[in-house]
Design a protein around this motif. Structure first.
Motif, PDB file in Angstrom:
ATOM      1  N   TYR A 402       0.731  -1.317   0.032  1.00  0.00           N
ATOM      2  CA  TYR A 402      -0.030  -0.187   0.091  1.00  0.00           C
ATOM      3  C   TYR A 402       0.896   1.131   0.001  1.00  0.00           C
ATOM      4  O   TYR A 402       0.450   2.133  -0.909  1.00  0.00           O
ATOM      5  CB  TYR A 402      -0.923  -0.139   1.307  1.00  0.00           C
ATOM      6  CG  TYR A 402      -2.186  -0.785   1.221  1.00  0.00           C
ATOM      7  CD1 TYR A 402      -3.502  -0.276   0.576  1.00  0.00           C
ATOM      8  CD2 TYR A 402      -2.214  -2.172   1.598  1.00  0.00           C
ATOM      9  CE1 TYR A 402      -4.565  -0.987   0.454  1.00  0.00           C
ATOM     10  CE2 TYR A 402      -3.275  -2.969   1.281  1.00  0.00           C
ATOM     11  CZ  TYR A 402      -4.511  -2.586   0.952  1.00  0.00           C
ATOM     12  OH  TYR A 402      -5.647  -3.059   0.741  1.00  0.00           O
ATOM     13  N   ILE A 403       1.805   1.550   1.030  1.00  0.00           N
ATOM     14  CA  ILE A 403       2.701   2.517   0.882  1.00  0.00           C
ATOM     15  C   ILE A 403       3.473   2.581  -0.428  1.00  0.00           C
ATOM     16  O   ILE A 403       3.350   3.718  -0.712  1.00  0.00           O
ATOM     17  CB  ILE A 403       3.830   2.302   2.302  1.00  0.00           C
ATOM     18  CG1 ILE A 403       3.089   2.214   3.432  1.00  0.00           C
ATOM     19  CG2 ILE A 403       4.823   3.498   2.007  1.00  0.00           C
ATOM     20  CD1 ILE A 403       2.277   3.377   3.781  1.00  0.00           C
ATOM     21  N   LEU A 404       4.091   1.663  -1.095  1.00  0.00           N
ATOM     22  CA  LEU A 404       4.691   1.771  -2.299  1.00  0.00           C
ATOM     23  C   LEU A 404       3.751   2.238  -3.558  1.00  0.00           C
ATOM     24  O   LEU A 404       3.965   3.451  -4.235  1.00  0.00           O
ATOM     25  CB  LEU A 404       5.314   0.611  -2.653  1.00  0.00           C
ATOM     26  CG  LEU A 404       5.979   0.335  -4.208  1.00  0.00           C
ATOM     27  CD1 LEU A 404       7.166   1.469  -3.922  1.00  0.00           C
ATOM     28  CD2 LEU A 404       6.084  -1.044  -4.382  1.00  0.00           C
ATOM     29  N   CYS A 405       2.517   1.970  -3.515  1.00  0.00           N
ATOM     30  CA  CYS A 405       1.401   2.321  -4.607  1.00  0.00           C
ATOM     31  C   CYS A 405       1.139   3.663  -4.182  1.00  0.00           C
ATOM     32  O   CYS A 405       0.917   4.472  -5.038  1.00  0.00           O
ATOM     33  CB  CYS A 405       0.293   1.110  -4.433  1.00  0.00           C
ATOM     34  SG  CYS A 405       0.658  -0.387  -5.055  1.00  0.00           S
ATOM     35  N   ILE A 406       0.741   4.068  -2.904  1.00  0.00           N
ATOM     36  CA  ILE A 406       0.758   5.529  -2.551  1.00  0.00           C
ATOM     37  C   ILE A 406       1.794   6.477  -2.992  1.00  0.00           C
ATOM     38  O   ILE A 406       1.447   7.545  -3.672  1.00  0.00           O
ATOM     39  CB  ILE A 406       0.240   5.691  -1.169  1.00  0.00           C
ATOM     40  CG1 ILE A 406      -1.080   4.874  -0.661  1.00  0.00           C
ATOM     41  CG2 ILE A 406       0.327   7.203  -0.725  1.00  0.00           C
ATOM     42  CD1 ILE A 406      -1.291   4.838   0.824  1.00  0.00           C
ATOM     43  N   THR A 407       2.975   6.098  -2.637  1.00  0.00           N
ATOM     44  CA  THR A 407       3.855   7.112  -2.699  1.00  0.00           C
ATOM     45  C   THR A 407       4.250   7.327  -4.468  1.00  0.00           C
ATOM     46  O   THR A 407       4.217   8.417  -4.841  1.00  0.00           O
ATOM     47  CB  THR A 407       5.466   6.608  -2.421  1.00  0.00           C
ATOM     48  OG1 THR A 407       5.644   5.365  -2.779  1.00  0.00           O
ATOM     49  CG2 THR A 407       5.504   6.808  -0.861  1.00  0.00           C
ATOM     50  N   CYS A 408       4.129   6.289  -5.171  1.00  0.00           N
ATOM     51  CA  CYS A 408       4.311   6.115  -6.608  1.00  0.00           C
ATOM     52  C   CYS A 408       3.229   7.154  -7.332  1.00  0.00           C
ATOM     53  O   CYS A 408       3.334   7.937  -8.290  1.00  0.00           O
ATOM     54  CB  CYS A 408       4.317   4.776  -7.343  1.00  0.00           C
ATOM     55  SG  CYS A 408       5.853   4.049  -6.736  1.00  0.00           S
ATOM     56  N   SER A 409       1.811   6.723  -6.735  1.00  0.00           N
ATOM     57  CA  SER A 409       0.830   7.390  -7.355  1.00  0.00           C
ATOM     58  C   SER A 409       0.728   9.014  -7.173  1.00  0.00           C
ATOM     59  O   SER A 409       0.392   9.640  -8.035  1.00  0.00           O
ATOM     60  CB  SER A 409      -0.349   6.896  -6.723  1.00  0.00           C
ATOM     61  OG  SER A 409      -1.731   7.414  -7.288  1.00  0.00           O
ATOM     62  N   VAL A 410       1.212   9.347  -5.937  1.00  0.00           N
ATOM     63  CA  VAL A 410       1.253  10.556  -5.635  1.00  0.00           C
ATOM     64  C   VAL A 410       2.420  11.369  -6.610  1.00  0.00           C
ATOM     65  O   VAL A 410       1.987  12.480  -7.155  1.00  0.00           O
ATOM     66  CB  VAL A 410       1.611  10.933  -3.975  1.00  0.00           C
ATOM     67  CG1 VAL A 410       2.156  12.293  -3.933  1.00  0.00           C
ATOM     68  CG2 VAL A 410       0.488  10.450  -3.148  1.00  0.00           C
ATOM     69  N   VAL A 411       3.749  10.844  -6.802  1.00  0.00           N
ATOM     70  CA  VAL A 411       4.642  11.236  -7.484  1.00  0.00           C
ATOM     71  C   VAL A 411       4.120  11.595  -8.828  1.00  0.00           C
ATOM     72  O   VAL A 411       4.458  12.463  -9.452  1.00  0.00           O
ATOM     73  CB  VAL A 411       5.816  10.294  -7.290  1.00  0.00           C
ATOM     74  CG1 VAL A 411       6.814  11.016  -8.326  1.00  0.00           C
ATOM     75  CG2 VAL A 411       6.500  10.453  -5.913  1.00  0.00           C
ATOM     76  N   ILE A 412       3.509  10.530  -9.432  1.00  0.00           N
ATOM     77  CA  ILE A 412       2.898  10.416 -10.908  1.00  0.00           C
ATOM     78  C   ILE A 412       1.965  11.415 -11.091  1.00  0.00           C
ATOM     79  O   ILE A 412       1.991  12.228 -11.872  1.00  0.00           O
ATOM     80  CB  ILE A 412       2.792   9.105 -11.453  1.00  0.00           C
ATOM     81  CG1 ILE A 412       3.935   8.257 -11.549  1.00  0.00           C
ATOM     82  CG2 ILE A 412       2.284   8.958 -12.851  1.00  0.00           C
ATOM     83  CD1 ILE A 412       3.749   6.625 -11.966  1.00  0.00           C
ATOM     84  N   TYR A 413       0.843  11.375 -10.256  1.00  0.00           N
ATOM     85  CA  TYR A 413      -0.167  11.957 -10.582  1.00  0.00           C
ATOM     86  C   TYR A 413      -0.184  13.541  -9.932  1.00  0.00           C
ATOM     87  O   TYR A 413      -0.693  14.527 -10.641  1.00  0.00           O
ATOM     88  CB  TYR A 413      -1.451  11.685  -9.799  1.00  0.00           C
ATOM     89  CG  TYR A 413      -2.759  12.432  -9.917  1.00  0.00           C
ATOM     90  CD1 TYR A 413      -3.395  12.583 -10.890  1.00  0.00           C
ATOM     91  CD2 TYR A 413      -3.136  13.069  -8.477  1.00  0.00           C
ATOM     92  CE1 TYR A 413      -4.719  13.437 -10.836  1.00  0.00           C
ATOM     93  CE2 TYR A 413      -4.265  13.865  -8.379  1.00  0.00           C
ATOM     94  CZ  TYR A 413      -4.694  13.846  -9.545  1.00  0.00           C
ATOM     95  OH  TYR A 413      -5.984  14.852  -9.515  1.00  0.00           O
ATOM     96  N   GLY A 414       0.704  13.903  -9.019  1.00  0.00           N
ATOM     97  CA  GLY A 414       0.633  15.141  -8.110  1.00  0.00           C
ATOM     98  C   GLY A 414       1.453  16.158  -8.804  1.00  0.00           C
ATOM     99  O   GLY A 414       1.115  17.221  -8.237  1.00  0.00           O
ATOM    100  N   LYS A 415       2.288  15.869  -9.712  1.00  0.00           N
ATOM    101  CA  LYS A 415       3.315  16.775 -10.210  1.00  0.00           C
ATOM    102  C   LYS A 415       2.285  18.054 -10.829  1.00  0.00           C
ATOM    103  O   LYS A 415       2.498  19.144 -10.530  1.00  0.00           O
ATOM    104  CB  LYS A 415       4.256  16.255 -11.070  1.00  0.00           C
ATOM    105  CG  LYS A 415       5.294  17.354 -11.675  1.00  0.00           C
ATOM    106  CD  LYS A 415       6.195  17.799 -10.631  1.00  0.00           C
ATOM    107  CE  LYS A 415       7.248  18.586 -11.233  1.00  0.00           C
ATOM    108  NZ  LYS A 415       7.115  19.608 -12.490  1.00  0.00           N
TER     109      LYS A 415
END
Length: 420
Positions: A402-415
């Motif tokens: 869950y933590i890995l998916c969350i961090t990657c999702s934030v980085v890709i989507y959040g920029k």
């Protein structure tokens, strides 16, 4: 770190993240002492279903939806169609499907909350991780120095009540307890601490540049002590694969500081993954270890790959499970046994995600949002080392996944969201 505004969104971020990390501790004890969890343990699945249903209807009525969200929605639909194609809707099949599907949906939902309001939730996520990881690590240390019997672990009673056969070698090694803190597994605890270590690390190395001369010493000292403590906890955890990931990630991090090219960072990450994987297989295969659990992993890989030709599209989601007759110590072996050659596409998709994370991280190095850049640095390290670990650990519905998916999702989507 700057102070954060109190808002409903921020309260929900802290509440959901806390429930995610303490999920096993809360609901296993609730069921053990009360007699039932009232199906509240399915809160992640319920939130994920509500979220994906909402996004689906929003897309139908043509309200503006980010293209990244739409792509993820398509991926979720494809996964669901894959589940339907096996025509097995048993409880075992649904449980295994949920273990893969839910973290992906949940992470997207949670990342949207974090980047809401110009990304203030990213700072809150990091602060909450810092605080909760220290609590969890301290409790793990308490277990290490105080527990002398398997019966003293908090999870013994709840899991025994559910019918699990708990063996002493899963809880002790060389006479010392295999600490698990609020989790039920020493593996999940150790990899969670490794993940938190690399989420904190950028604040040690890069945060000092943003501080005044007077506050630099105290700032560096506080984060150095914090990271050193987490480092020590991983060392006493007795989980060798987590220790390998810790040292491998540190080597990657040291080299990463001086790299600015996307290609060089990406290739270096691939070399870290390939190098660690090859060395591990050689170490076990050439007989340098007498640990039966380690030797068994090579046997498992040989068995699954050798039987792949008999069922090229796998045996379905119900063929494996942690409480079923067949269960492998590898995330990818479980997927291959269930879905055949299809997980190869998922495997290469992970490398695509890794490249996207690297791309976003490099483009944000000089960006003013330090918290976002720091999370990009963390995700760049975590992806290759946890991808390596997933070859030898199941990570079934684990907090680490869950933590890995969350961090990657934030980085890709959040920029783009934060920049706007």
């Amino acid at each position: 770190m700057s102070p954060l505004k109190l808002s409903l969104n921020n309260i929900l971020i802290v509440f959901i993240l806390s429930f995610l990390l303490f999920h096993d501790f809360i609901f296993l004890n609730l069921e053990f002492y009360v007699g039932t969890s009232f199906n509240l343990n399915l809160w992640r699945e319920m939130l994920s279903v509500i979220f994906i249903t909402s996004v689906f209807f929003i897309s139908l009525i043509k309200i503006n939806v980010n293209v990244y969200v739409v792509r993820m929605l398509v991926l979720f639909v494809l996964l669901f169609l894959l589940f339907l194609s096996y025509r097995d809707y048993s409880e075992e099949s649904l449980r295994t499907f949920r273990s893969v599907f839910t973290p992906l949906v949940f992470s997207l939902m949670f990342s949207l909350m974090m980047v809401y309001n110009s990304g203030s939730g990213v700072k809150l996520f990091q602060k909450t991780i810092f605080f909760l990881s220290m609590l969890i690590a301290v409790y793990g240390c308490y277990q290490y120095f105080s527990i002398n019997s398997i019966y003293e672990f908090w999870y013994y009673g709840p899991l025994k009540e559910k019918g699990y056969d708990l063996q002493i070698w899963n809880s002790f090694r060389d006479g010392r307890p295999r600490i698990s803190s609020v989790f039920t597994s020493s593996l999940e605890f150790s990899f969670f601490i490794v993940s938190c270590f690399f989420i904190m690390l950028p604040y040690c190395w890069f945060g000092v540049k943003r501080k005044s001369a007077k506050s630099k010493v105290l700032y560096c000292f506080s984060f150095f002590i914090t990271c050193s403590f987490l480092f020590f906890v991983v060392l006493i955890s007795t989980v060798r694969s987590a220790q390998v990931c810790l040292f491998g990630g540190l080597i990657y991090a040291v080299l990463l500081i001086n790299l600015k090219s996307r290609i060089s960072i990406f290739i270096l990450g691939l070399l870290i993954f390939v190098g660690l994987s090859s060395l591990t297989f050689l170490y076990i295969g050439l007989g340098y270890t007498e640990e039966l659990s380690a030797e068994g992993r090579v046997v498992q890989w040989a068995f699954v790959l050798g039987n792949l030709t008999d069922s090229i599209f796998g045996r379905g989601f119900s063929s494996i499970g942690p409480s079923q007759e067949i269960w492998f110590d590898s995330f990818w072996l479980n997927l291959i046994y269930s879905l055949g050659i299809i997980p190869v596409l998922f495997f290469f998709l992970m490398f695509y995600v890794f490249y996207k994370v690297v791309d976003v991280y490099v483009s944000s190095i000089d960006y003013s949002c330090f918290s976002f850049t720091a999370l990009g640095f963390s995700s760049t390290i975590l992806l290759p080392i946890l991808l390596y670990a997933s070859l030898f650990q199941a990570f079934y519905n684990s907090t680490v996944f869950y933590i890995l998916c969350i961090t990657c999702s934030v980085v890709i989507y959040g920029k783009n969201k934060i920049e706007n």
